[in-house]
Design a protein around this motif. Structure first.
Motif, PDB file in Angstrom:
ATOM      1  N   ARG A 372     -31.893 -26.735 -22.765  1.00 38.20           N
ATOM      2  CA  ARG A 372     -30.986 -26.479 -21.170  1.00 38.20           C
ATOM      3  C   ARG A 372     -30.309 -27.285 -21.443  1.00 38.20           C
ATOM      4  N   VAL A 373     -30.400 -28.753 -21.841  1.00 36.43           N
ATOM      5  CA  VAL A 373     -29.363 -29.472 -21.536  1.00 36.43           C
ATOM      6  C   VAL A 373     -28.352 -29.252 -22.098  1.00 36.43           C
ATOM      7  N   VAL A 374     -28.421 -28.633 -23.574  1.00 35.12           N
ATOM      8  CA  VAL A 374     -26.987 -27.872 -24.462  1.00 35.12           C
ATOM      9  C   VAL A 374     -26.441 -27.160 -23.627  1.00 35.12           C
ATOM     10  N   ALA A 375     -27.150 -26.188 -22.590  1.00 34.85           N
ATOM     11  CA  ALA A 375     -26.448 -25.025 -22.188  1.00 34.85           C
ATOM     12  C   ALA A 375     -25.728 -25.728 -21.098  1.00 34.85           C
ATOM     13  N   LEU A 376     -26.713 -26.904 -20.237  1.00 34.75           N
ATOM     14  CA  LEU A 376     -25.690 -27.118 -19.146  1.00 34.75           C
ATOM     15  C   LEU A 376     -24.116 -28.254 -19.891  1.00 34.75           C
ATOM     16  N   VAL A 377     -24.575 -28.945 -20.808  1.00 41.32           N
ATOM     17  CA  VAL A 377     -23.375 -29.100 -21.414  1.00 41.32           C
ATOM     18  C   VAL A 377     -22.372 -28.474 -21.599  1.00 41.32           C
ATOM     19  N   LYS A 378     -22.126 -27.669 -22.663  1.00 37.81           N
ATOM     20  CA  LYS A 378     -21.884 -26.851 -22.936  1.00 37.81           C
ATOM     21  C   LYS A 378     -20.298 -26.043 -21.993  1.00 37.81           C
ATOM     22  N   ASN A 379     -21.255 -25.410 -20.828  1.00 38.27           N
ATOM     23  CA  ASN A 379     -21.257 -25.070 -19.318  1.00 38.27           C
ATOM     24  C   ASN A 379     -20.315 -26.191 -18.731  1.00 38.27           C
ATOM     25  N   LEU A 380     -20.520 -27.836 -18.713  1.00 39.40           N
ATOM     26  CA  LEU A 380     -19.728 -28.606 -18.119  1.00 39.40           C
ATOM     27  C   LEU A 380     -18.369 -28.476 -18.769  1.00 39.40           C
ATOM     28  N   ALA A 381     -18.862 -29.112 -20.615  1.00 42.73           N
ATOM     29  CA  ALA A 381     -17.602 -29.874 -21.270  1.00 42.73           C
ATOM     30  C   ALA A 381     -16.633 -28.621 -20.945  1.00 42.73           C
ATOM     31  N   SER A 382     -17.077 -27.130 -21.599  1.00 38.12           N
ATOM     32  CA  SER A 382     -15.734 -26.996 -22.196  1.00 38.12           C
ATOM     33  C   SER A 382     -15.000 -26.172 -19.905  1.00 38.12           C
ATOM     34  N   ARG A 383     -15.329 -26.509 -19.179  1.00 40.24           N
ATOM     35  CA  ARG A 383     -14.743 -26.809 -17.875  1.00 40.24           C
ATOM     36  C   ARG A 383     -13.797 -28.241 -17.721  1.00 40.24           C
ATOM     37  N   MET A 384     -14.193 -28.778 -18.979  1.00 36.02           N
ATOM     38  CA  MET A 384     -13.747 -30.093 -18.848  1.00 36.02           C
ATOM     39  C   MET A 384     -11.963 -30.503 -19.735  1.00 36.02           C
ATOM     40  N   SER A 385     -12.541 -29.532 -20.492  1.00 40.52           N
ATOM     41  CA  SER A 385     -11.555 -29.247 -21.941  1.00 40.52           C
ATOM     42  C   SER A 385     -11.901 -28.497 -22.596  1.00 40.52           C
ATOM     43  N   HIS A 390     -14.295 -31.560 -29.444  1.00 34.21           N
ATOM     44  CA  HIS A 390     -14.918 -31.867 -28.814  1.00 34.21           C
ATOM     45  C   HIS A 390     -15.693 -31.767 -28.403  1.00 34.21           C
ATOM     46  N   ILE A 391     -15.961 -30.520 -28.200  1.00 32.60           N
ATOM     47  CA  ILE A 391     -17.171 -29.792 -27.182  1.00 32.60           C
ATOM     48  C   ILE A 391     -18.632 -29.348 -28.186  1.00 32.60           C
ATOM     49  N   ASP A 392     -18.085 -29.296 -29.681  1.00 29.19           N
ATOM     50  CA  ASP A 392     -19.245 -29.681 -30.654  1.00 29.19           C
ATOM     51  C   ASP A 392     -20.145 -30.334 -30.480  1.00 29.19           C
ATOM     52  N   ARG A 393     -19.103 -31.336 -30.739  1.00 37.55           N
ATOM     53  CA  ARG A 393     -19.926 -33.137 -30.609  1.00 37.55           C
ATOM     54  C   ARG A 393     -20.445 -33.153 -29.682  1.00 37.55           C
ATOM     55  N   LEU A 451     -23.028 -47.433 -15.641  1.00 37.33           N
ATOM     56  CA  LEU A 451     -22.732 -46.422 -16.370  1.00 37.33           C
ATOM     57  C   LEU A 451     -22.419 -46.205 -17.897  1.00 37.33           C
ATOM     58  N   PRO A 452     -23.085 -45.056 -18.387  1.00 38.05           N
ATOM     59  CA  PRO A 452     -22.282 -45.426 -19.706  1.00 38.05           C
ATOM     60  C   PRO A 452     -20.878 -44.917 -19.846  1.00 38.05           C
ATOM     61  N   GLY A 453     -20.841 -46.044 -21.218  1.00 36.75           N
ATOM     62  CA  GLY A 453     -19.000 -46.490 -21.396  1.00 36.75           C
ATOM     63  C   GLY A 453     -18.609 -45.876 -21.805  1.00 36.75           C
ATOM     64  N   THR A 454     -18.452 -44.052 -22.364  1.00 39.44           N
ATOM     65  CA  THR A 454     -17.729 -43.162 -22.131  1.00 39.44           C
ATOM     66  C   THR A 454     -17.974 -42.133 -21.879  1.00 39.44           C
ATOM     67  N   PRO A 455     -16.949 -41.306 -21.390  1.00 40.49           N
ATOM     68  CA  PRO A 455     -16.810 -39.675 -21.204  1.00 40.49           C
ATOM     69  C   PRO A 455     -17.793 -39.180 -21.248  1.00 40.49           C
TER      70      PRO A 455
END
Lengths: 690, 304
Positions: A372-385, A390-393, A451-455
């Motif tokens: 589920r977290v992978v799916a969420l990251v995929k969704n949000l990351a591709s909306r930001m960049s 970068h998205i693959d990482r 917060l985490p130091g990186t985006p």
């Protein structure tokens, strides 16, 4: 008038768990003050003391005896107490007898609330000696203490936090004669455990004032603040001796102050080759296993030594140093073993094993969560960049995030979750963005945590927490009142903080929609219901975020009421409002805004405003301002424009009768105000100011 | 100090203070508390003081004899004092002094560490005893055993024999400890812990992590359970039934070390052990005191 005397009570127990010391001493202090006020013994707060084997309270000055108290007692009506012959009736005599007075002392008055005169006596209760009152009340106050994990011991049915072995109880220099579970109070107590191997006699405390000094002689510093200060000073001195500084840990400092009676900091060394372990592992291992501080050099790297508190004044044979070094070496050996074992296989080998690790019964395993977290990251990351590398990482980090839960090191030190995953990935040569994101993705853990130091770390943290919160809500696990066993509020706060500090444009509604779609069929509650609960939840979190950010109550309330979902916008409005709140024109504007609200309360004003209908200069000026307001996009400029509006608005209300006879004009004026209010509401609801 | 000397001194110390010296119980178990001398001794109203050495087997702690600090099997020295004496902490401290520890030169602390055994339906509150930073003992006031309130309350002292030996001797490897000396006409031969135990550690670790037959252990678990309930229900034999509960417990530990028990399955399995152990405890009390409620039993010291 008697002179005040000081009160002292000490319960000397077998070692009391550190976590109970503060609550128990404070609870008794509060109960004692309430009791003494109830007894007419006005009193100030008690000073509390504690050590691992002692709970103690001193003060305040109490009078030697309770002041006399008069009470008025009301009896039967006069006609029933006095016969027609003027003599007392049996009922009258009984009333006098009941209160121990002669019938001649009975008066007849009409008390408030009664319809006729009644028998009344005033009796004086003589104040009792305070020592007697204390003796009566203390056992109950002690037994009434709320002990979360109470125990029994020996043959007794008495329950307390740990066995009570001695009671010291003084009122001035007089022993208060109390007995608790067979232990009678005296004017003596016991000092440090080891002190009495050389000095077998108990320690006499002649007066309450002599308490600290008598025990200091016997090896106990009874004030926790004093112990903490001594520890902090010694830590600093000993670290400076090796040209280092202590790796700060306020919680550990408190713990050490709570678990020793006489603090002495000991510095020990460990073999330097353990410094190959990640810093976090060393710091955690030292803290968790040995309650020890690490020392870091000027470059931030750890030195091969540690600091810990001994519970005695000295270390004559060096046993304490040697013992702690021995244990620490054993622990670090274990840590090194885990570190080596864990790295025999790549971290990704654990992905499959996450299937056997339950995240939450309805929501499945950590493997399911990872999906589920992978799916969420995929969704949000591709909306930001749109940088696919970068998205693959980001996706790689999401896949690896929970794998360290199956490592030996995290099994031993759960608090290293995330950190170890990151470290292992780094050793495997993963991209820095990936290992950093994994390492930091549990942050922020608490309100003070960074917060985490990186985006990418922030994105992963947000998605992980979002899945936890939305998933739990979707299966009905919603925090209520003080109950929040899954710490969902903390996770929710983390999400809001990331959006807030990163300035990301996702709204809570956005996030909820995506997250619930990903939770999918695992949900047991209807989506609409869950969405509504989550929105309310996030609104609370956002309100709290404003509080954390330090905005004044009026700014928070009025800004929130004008919309809370767009956090970047909310932040800009709060900033602008805070600055603007100092402006002298503002009070007038807020006042006018309230008047507008009142005028419009029972009206349906049209949004179509026709300035041609206006007649007076004051309203024409206002209409021009409206045009400018509506054309202004930027919050700051809008607020500046609103400030300029203060004077024209005041003039308008002074000169113009809004609800006039002419229906068209009236409608136009209402419409003008309505449109002004809408313009205000782009920033804040000023009617909630104050 | 040699391991055997340490044991002998503890036995002498506690015998002199009114304890029976018990013997190890000849079944595998994970903690000395499971010995019937403690499990049943802590129940009911009769006074009971006992001390004994008990081998403790923890299949998941096996390290093939390669880790200098962790082993599959270690020795616990157990003391049960019922009712717990007012001076119990002082007695314990004296026992350390009897081992030659000069406490005026060490740092001794009692740090909160409550004890719980879900499979025995038992819990207590107490401390880990820490000497110069090293945990050397567990000190527990039993509150419940076999699901029954303890009245009176027993104090249980557990000494980690190998740990104390290593610590006092400054050993960095458990297998270097000297168990004792064999003296013959040809001379004196010290025998190390490693000589006696290292191969066993290797084989037993391999057994619990690799060789133990999972299906066999699953069926053994079921069979022990069935046998235990049969003994208890058909014959009222709580001691032989309790042995079956101990066997269930160890079988479960082997399965767990083999990674054969899922997190969801776990609580259910532990409950099956607990149910039998608790039923044995109740049967014991009925037999001893004619009632299951120790609070209602005849006065302190027991009447029967």
């Amino acid at each position: 008038m008697s002179t005040a005397k000081t009160f002292l009570l000490e319960l000397h127990c077998e070692e009391i768990p550190a976590r109970f010391l503060t609550p128990l001493t404070e609870e008794f202090a509060t109960a004692f003050v309430a009791w003494s006020q109830n007894q007419g013994l006005a009193s100030a707060a008690l000073k509390t003391f504690y050590s691992p084997r002692k709970l103690a309270w001193r003060g305040p000055g109490l009078p030697a005896s309770q002041p006399d108290q008069t009470e008025t007692q009301v009896g039967p009506p006069q006609r029933m107490c006095v016969g027609e012959d003027g003599k007392p009736t049996i009922q009258g005599l009984k009333f006098a007898e009941k209160w121990g007075v002669d019938f001649s002392a009975v008066r007849f008055e009409q008390p408030a609330g009664k319809k006729e005169p009644c028998a009344v006596v005033t009796i004086t209760k003589q104040g009792r000696p305070t020592v007697d009152l204390l003796a009566e009340a203390l056992p109950g106050l002690i037994a009434g203490l709320h002990v979360p994990k109470a125990m029994r011991w020996g043959n007794s049915e008495f329950e307390f936090v740990r066995p009570i072995r001695n009671i010291l109880c003084l009122f001035g220099d007089q022993v208060v004669p109390i007995t608790v579970d067979g232990v009678a109070a005296t004017n003596t107590t016991w000092g440090h455990r080891l002190y009495h191997r050389d000095h077998p006699a108990p320690v006499t405390v002649a007066t309450p004032e002599a308490y600290e000094s008598a025990l200091e002689t016997a090896g106990v510093v009874v004030s926790v603040e004093a112990r903490r200060t001594r520890i902090a000073q010694q830590l600093e001195t000993l670290a400076a001796e090796v040209k280092g500084r202590v790796v700060a840990d306020a919680e550990l400092l408190d713990t050490l102050a709570e678990i020793v009676e006489f603090p002495k900091i000991v510095r020990g060394e460990f073999p330097a080759d353990f410094l190959e372990l990640p810093k976090e592992v060393l710091v955690t291992s030292l803290r968790e296993h040995q309650k020890s501080f690490c020392i870091e050099g000027p470059d931030g790297a750890l030195l091969p030594c540690f600091l810990t508190a001994a519970n005695r004044t000295d270390d004559p044979a060096g046993f304490v140093k040697a013992g702690n070094e021995w244990v620490l070496k054993a622990r670090l050996y274990d840590a090194r073993f885990f570190f080596a074992e864990d790295r025999k296989h790549p971290l990704s080998d654990r992905l499959e094993k996450l299937m056997a690790l339950t995240f939450q019964r309805e929501l499945g395993s950590y493997h399911d969560k990872t999906g589920r977290v992978v799916a969420l990251v995929k969704n949000l990351a591709s909306r930001m960049s749109d940088d696919t590398d970068h998205i693959d990482r980001a996706l790689e980090a999401a896949r690896m995030a929970k794998c360290d839960l199956r490592t030996l090191m995290v099994g031993e030190f759960p608090e290293l979750q995330g950190v170890m995953g990151g470290e292992y990935l780094r050793h495997e040569g993963a991209h820095e963005e990936v290992w950093m994101a994994v390492k930091e993705h549990y942050r922020p853990v608490g309100a003070d945590d960074a917060l985490p130091g990186t985006p990418m770390g922030c994105l992963l943290s947000l998605c992980d927490k979002l899945d936890t919160v939305a998933g739990c809500f979707a299966v009905g696990l919603i925090p209520t009142g003080s109950k929040d066993p899954l710490a969902l509020r903390r996770a929710g706060q983390g999400i809001v903080r990331i959006l807030w500090e990163r300035g990301w444009a996702f709204t809570p509604a956005d996030l909820i929609e995506v997250a619930l779609r990903v939770v999918g069929a695992k949900a047991t509650k209807p989506a609409a219901e869950t969405t509504e609960a989550l929105l309310a939840f996030f609104k609370d979190r956002v309100a709290y975020q404003l509080e954390l950010a330090g905005y004044a109550g009026s700014v928070r309330r009025s800004a929130l009421a004008a919309g809370w979902e767009d956090l970047a916008d909310l932040k800009a409005r709060c900033e602008a409002l805070s600055a603007f709140a100092e402006d002298a024109r503002f009070a007038s504007l807020a006042q006018s805004a309230k008047r507008i609200g009142n005028i419009l309360k029972d009206e349906t004003a049209s949004g179509d405003f026709d300035s041609a209908l206006l007649t007076q200069d004051e309203e024409k000026v206002l209409a021009e301002h409206l045009g400018r307001l509506e054309a202004t996009g930027d919050q700051k400029a809008l607020l500046a424009a609103l400030a300029d509006l203060a004077a024209p608005l005041e003039a308008f209300f002074n000169a113009v009768m809004v609800k006039c006879e002419d229906p068209a004009l009236r409608a136009a004026r209402l419409s003008l105000l309505h449109r002004l209010r809408l313009a205000f509401l782009r920033v804040a609801d000023f009617s909630l100011w104050q | 100090m040699h391991i055997q000397e340490l044991i002998l001194r503890l036995q002498r110390f506690w015998a002199d203070r009114g304890c029976l010296i018990g013997q190890p119980y000849d079944l595998e178990k994970g903690a000395g508390t499971m010995n019937p001398l403690t499990f049943f001794g802590a129940l009911g109203s009769k006074p009971w003081n006992v001390a004994y050495v008990e081998p403790s087997r923890r299949p998941a702690d096996g390290r093939y004899g390669e880790n200098p600090f962790r082993v599959y099997k270690h020795l616990q020295f157990q003391v049960i004092l019922k009712p717990s004496p007012a001076k119990v902490q002082d007695l314990y401290i004296e026992s350390l002094e009897a081992l030659g520890i000069d406490l005026t030169k060490h740092d001794l602390r009692f740090e909160e560490d409550n004890w719980e055994s879900p499979s025995l339906g038992a819990w207590g509150v107490g401390w880990q005893v820490v000497l110069d930073g090293m945990e050397i003992s567990q000190f527990t006031y039993f509150q419940q055993v076999g699901g029954l309130d303890c009245r009176p309350v027993s104090a249980e002292l557990t000494y980690g024999i190998e740990r104390i030996c290593m610590f006092l001797g400054g050993y960095d490897n458990i297998f270097d400890l000297v168990h004792g000396e064999v003296k013959t006409d040809d001379g004196v031969f010290p025998v190390t812990y490693g000589q006696m135990r290292q191969r066993e550690e290797f084989e037993l670790s391999a057994y619990s992590f690799e060789h133990a037959d999972i299906d066999l252990h699953r069926s053994l678990f079921d069979a022990f359970e069935k046998e235990g309930w049969r003994l208890l229900k058909d014959h009222g034999h709580f001691l032989s039934a309790y042995e079956q509960a101990l066997k269930m417990s160890h079988t479960f530990n082997v399965l767990d070390a083999r990674g054969a028990v899922s997190t969801t399955e776990r609580p259910g399995i532990i409950k099956r052990v607990r149910d039998l152990a608790c039923a044995c405890a109740r049967a014991y009390l009925e037999h001893q005191e004619g009632t299951v409620a120790p609070a209602e039993a005849p006065g302190k010291g027991g009447a029967k």
